[in-house]
Motif scaffolding. Structure first.
Motif, mmCIF file in Angstrom:
data_model
loop_
_atom_site.group_PDB
_atom_site.id
_atom_site.type_symbol
_atom_site.label_atom_id
_atom_site.label_comp_id
_atom_site.label_asym_id
_atom_site.label_seq_id
_atom_site.Cartn_x
_atom_site.Cartn_y
_atom_site.Cartn_z
ATOM 1 N N ARG A 156 0.828 -1.209 0.000
ATOM 2 C CA ARG A 156 0.000 0.000 0.000
ATOM 3 C C ARG A 156 0.862 1.257 0.000
ATOM 4 N NH1 ARG A 156 -1.277 3.333 3.938
ATOM 5 N NH2 ARG A 156 -0.680 1.872 5.591
ATOM 6 N N ALA A 198 3.544 7.701 -6.370
ATOM 7 C CA ALA A 198 2.692 8.891 -6.327
ATOM 8 C C ALA A 198 2.871 9.698 -7.617
ATOM 9 C CB ALA A 198 3.047 9.751 -5.113
ATOM 10 N N ARG A 244 -5.452 14.784 -3.903
ATOM 11 C CA ARG A 244 -4.765 14.151 -2.776
ATOM 12 C C ARG A 244 -4.006 15.142 -1.913
ATOM 13 N NH1 ARG A 244 -3.343 9.249 -6.879
ATOM 14 N NH2 ARG A 244 -5.010 7.860 -6.224
ATOM 15 N N GLU A 273 1.189 4.205 -2.796
ATOM 16 C CA GLU A 273 0.801 5.580 -2.482
ATOM 17 C C GLU A 273 1.980 6.549 -2.476
ATOM 18 O OE1 GLU A 273 -1.145 5.249 1.272
ATOM 19 O OE2 GLU A 273 -3.000 4.405 0.426
ATOM 20 N N GLU A 305 -10.027 10.555 -2.408
ATOM 21 C CA GLU A 305 -9.189 9.472 -2.929
ATOM 22 C C GLU A 305 -10.002 8.573 -3.857
ATOM 23 O OE1 GLU A 305 -5.724 7.203 -3.499
ATOM 24 O OE2 GLU A 305 -6.014 9.183 -2.601
#
Length: 413
Positions: A119, A127, A302, A123, A254
């Protein structure tokens, strides 16, 4: 002279040795530009000497790549109890320097929390402001055992692959669950395009380094929209932080970013996306023509903080589809709003919804949880409830529901 590379794979207790003849000049792979990230297990079950073998393997694979800012870029992270980023795609551009950093990496200890690592890699390492958006995104994951939470690991791997990141998963040793390795790895209809490996021990890593590098070099960027369309559609997402609160609003943002990532979005694309947040006039809404591509939109969603006002649908009706804000006269118009409880002023909201529908827009409602009033949903949403109401059990479920939502609105694009 031909050089043979041996791939050792353990299947049903039998060790298979497969020889792959290769010409020496195929060993150096310029390939297409790519961002390649190594995610390396550093848990307690891996002995120090075996950890060093992993580092040697990574260094040897990097040696095959054409490393420079315009071709292949390298990143690396470790995982045990947590995710430990070592360096990003932006940190080093010189191959020799990268290899030196890799070989000096320190061994950490802890459990095998693979889900958390995948994860955070997705992220943080990939990114939009770190990874390039027009090149192949590739993760190479090495591990020697079952993860702490296999179901979460599979879910995080799926989210990562859905984002367009190809995953090579390498399981090492006898404690590996091959079903978990297969769940982590990308799939391909081509049986030769193998993404999952099971090696008998750490010494066998050397046997796949050339094959892995060549496969990595041949991957092309994965940015095919989930629902291809040539018709113009303008989609407005309406979000009310006054009702949802900051934490839930961030989850919704998100969700919108992930939804945008599945569509062909941009000023010169069939789909434009705007986001209206119930806020003061001084704060920035995201208009349909605000960004040239979906990656800038995703980054803004974000990172942007918003403050609050009221009546989000009224603002959408008055401003969202204006030509000056990017609205197109011939585009299909969709408004997506979120509810997680009863409406505070249902009559006023229904009036605004009716005016929006008269303006030629379809209203979709994402209903979160079991406190939403069914009669309010049916009045607010356009058309048939099954087509215009998307239900999720809670905000945690919403995080991973974007593909299912995209499949619904695809029917209208």
């Amino acid at each position: 002279m031909k050089i043979e590379t041996y791939l050792i794979v353990l299947l049903s207790g039998l060790t298979l040795v497969i020889a792959y003849p290769m010409e020496p000049d195929t060993y150096y792979c310029g390939g297409k530009p790519a961002d390649v990230y190594f995610l390396v297990d550093t848990s307690t079950s891996i002995w120090g000497i075996d950890f060093l073998k992993q580092l040697d393997f990574i260094a040897n694979v990097i040696e095959i790549f054409d490393v420079n800012p315009d071709r292949t870029r390298i990143g690396m992270g470790l995982f045990a109890n947590d995710f430990y980023p070592q360096f990003s795609f932006k940190d080093y551009t010189n191959k020799s320097e990268i290899i030196q950093v890799v070989k000096k990496t320190e061994h950490r200890l802890g459990g095998t929390y693979t889900a958390k690592a995948i994860r955070r890699m997705r992220e943080e390492a990939f990114a939009p402001n770190v990874a390039r958006q027009d090149v192949a995104h590739i993760a190479i994951i090495l591990t020697d055992g079952k993860s702490m939470y296999p179901e979460k690991t599979a879910a995080e791997a799926k989210l990562t692959k859905d984002k367009g990141i190809y995953i090579f998963a390498i399981g090492i040793g006898m404690k590996i669950s091959m079903s978990e390795i297969n769940n982590i790895a990308s799939e391909s209809e081509d049986p030769k395009a193998k993404f999952a490996f099971h090696l008998a021990d750490f010494d066998a890593l050397a046997s796949i380094q050339n094959i892995l590098a060549i496969k990595t070099c041949l991957i092309v960027p994965k940015d095919q929209p989930r629902c291809p369309t040539t018709k113009d559609s303008d989609i407005i997402f309406a979000v009310d932080p006054l009702v949802m609160g900051d934490v839930r609003t961030n989850i919704i943002k998100e969700f919108i970013a992930n939804t945008a990532d599945q569509l062909d979005v941009g000023n010169n694309k069939p789909i434009r996306i705007g986001v209206f947040i119930n806020n003061c006039p001084s704060s920035k809404d995201i208009h349909l023509n605000a960004y040239q591509d979906k990656y800038a939109l995703m980054q803004q969603l974000r990172s942007n903080d918003h403050v609050i006002e009221n009546h989000i649908l009224r603002k959408v009706r008055r401003r969202a589809f204006k030509r000056s804000n990017g609205g197109r006269a011939d585009a299909r118009r969709l408004v997506v709003t979120f509810l997680d409880g009863p409406l505070e002023n249902p009559k006023d909201v229904f009036v605004e919804a009716q005016k929006i529908r008269k303006f030629g827009a379809d209203i979709f409602v994402i209903a979160i949880g079991n406190e939403v009033q069914e009669d309010e949903l049916k009045v607010l949403a356009s058309g048939k409830p099954k087509e215009h109401i998307f239900r999720v059990t809670n905000y945690e479920t919403l995080k991973t529901a974007f593909n299912d939502f995209v499949d619904i609105i695809c029917e209208f694009l």
